[in-house]
Scaffold this active site. Structure first.
Site, PDB file in Angstrom:
ATOM      1  CG  HIS A 166     -63.179 -44.937   6.462  1.00  0.00           C
ATOM      2  ND1 HIS A 166     -62.325 -43.884   6.172  1.00  0.00           N
ATOM      3  CD2 HIS A 166     -63.379 -44.898   7.818  1.00  0.00           C
ATOM      4  CE1 HIS A 166     -61.695 -43.554   7.461  1.00  0.00           C
ATOM      5  NE2 HIS A 166     -62.574 -44.171   8.211  1.00  0.00           N
ATOM      6  CG  HIS A 190     -58.056 -36.874   4.489  1.00  0.00           C
ATOM      7  ND1 HIS A 190     -57.782 -36.488   5.533  1.00  0.00           N
ATOM      8  CD2 HIS A 190     -58.905 -37.532   4.027  1.00  0.00           C
ATOM      9  CE1 HIS A 190     -58.858 -36.970   6.064  1.00  0.00           C
ATOM     10  NE2 HIS A 190     -59.672 -37.750   5.182  1.00  0.00           N
TER      11      HIS A 190
END
Length: 198
Positions: free
Chosen positions: A22, A122
């Protein structure tokens, strides 16, 4: 490194490990970390650096032997163009809710295919996002995996008119009209929004 080593030893060689970063590393530390992770054969290395510098992401991808996955924070097909042109990732992760819907996600996937890039939609936005992503998965040849939060399956199915079917690591493509299910509004009313303290 020790955490990944412990997981790999626990699950053996037949389970894919997906490493989520991330955007927490800089270019140098992302490369250094990836090289230490390579012996554990990760399936992908997700967003090792923030996605706002495609040149730096490309340098990370060129320097390591793990596929870089990125794209959940890239929002249009135009945003993905430099990623493809600079070969900055082997797997892209556009989000159907952020990237402009099913048709736009399909266009992004088609662009990716021409660069031999795989797609992993995603999916962190709940059951409607799951259903919409599965519709794209059904008609895109370069989908490699679908993100899905199994612990939420019972909750998702409680608020859908048709259940999301999951077995042995696979999601079934819904067969009903539209996305394959509707929201059960009565079930949703049983869970009113909770105001969070600031």
């Amino acid at each position: 490194i020790e955490s990944v080593r412990a997981v790999r030893e626990a699950v053996g060689p037949d389970v894919d490990l997906l490493i989520e970063c991330h955007g927490r590393f800089n270019m140098w530390s992302a490369i250094r970390m990836a090289r230490k992770l390579e012996p554990f054969d990760p399936f992908f290395y997700e967003e090792p650096i923030p996605p706002d510098n495609i040149d730096a992401m490309a340098e990370v991808q060129r320097s390591i032997n793990i596929p870089v996955a990125t794209g959940e924070r890239i929002y249009t097909r135009w945003g993905f163009c430099p990623l493809f042109e600079k070969q900055a990732a082997r797997i892209i992760q556009p989000d159907v809710c952020h990237a402009g819907g099913i048709l736009e996600l399909k266009k992004i996937a088609a662009m990716a295919e021409s660069y031999y890039v795989s797609i992993q939609p995603h999916n962190s936005n709940g059951p409607v996002c799951v259903l919409a992503s599965l519709q794209v998965d059904a008609c895109v040849p370069n989908v490699i995996i679908q993100e899905f939060f199994y612990p939420y399956l019972d909750h998702y199915n409680e608020i859908l008119t048709q259940p999301i079917e999951y077995a042995d690591g696979f999601l079934k493509i819904p067969k009903g009209p539209g996305l394959g299910a509707d929201l059960n509004e009565e079930a949703i009313r049983k869970r009113p929004p909770v105001e969070l303290a600031h």
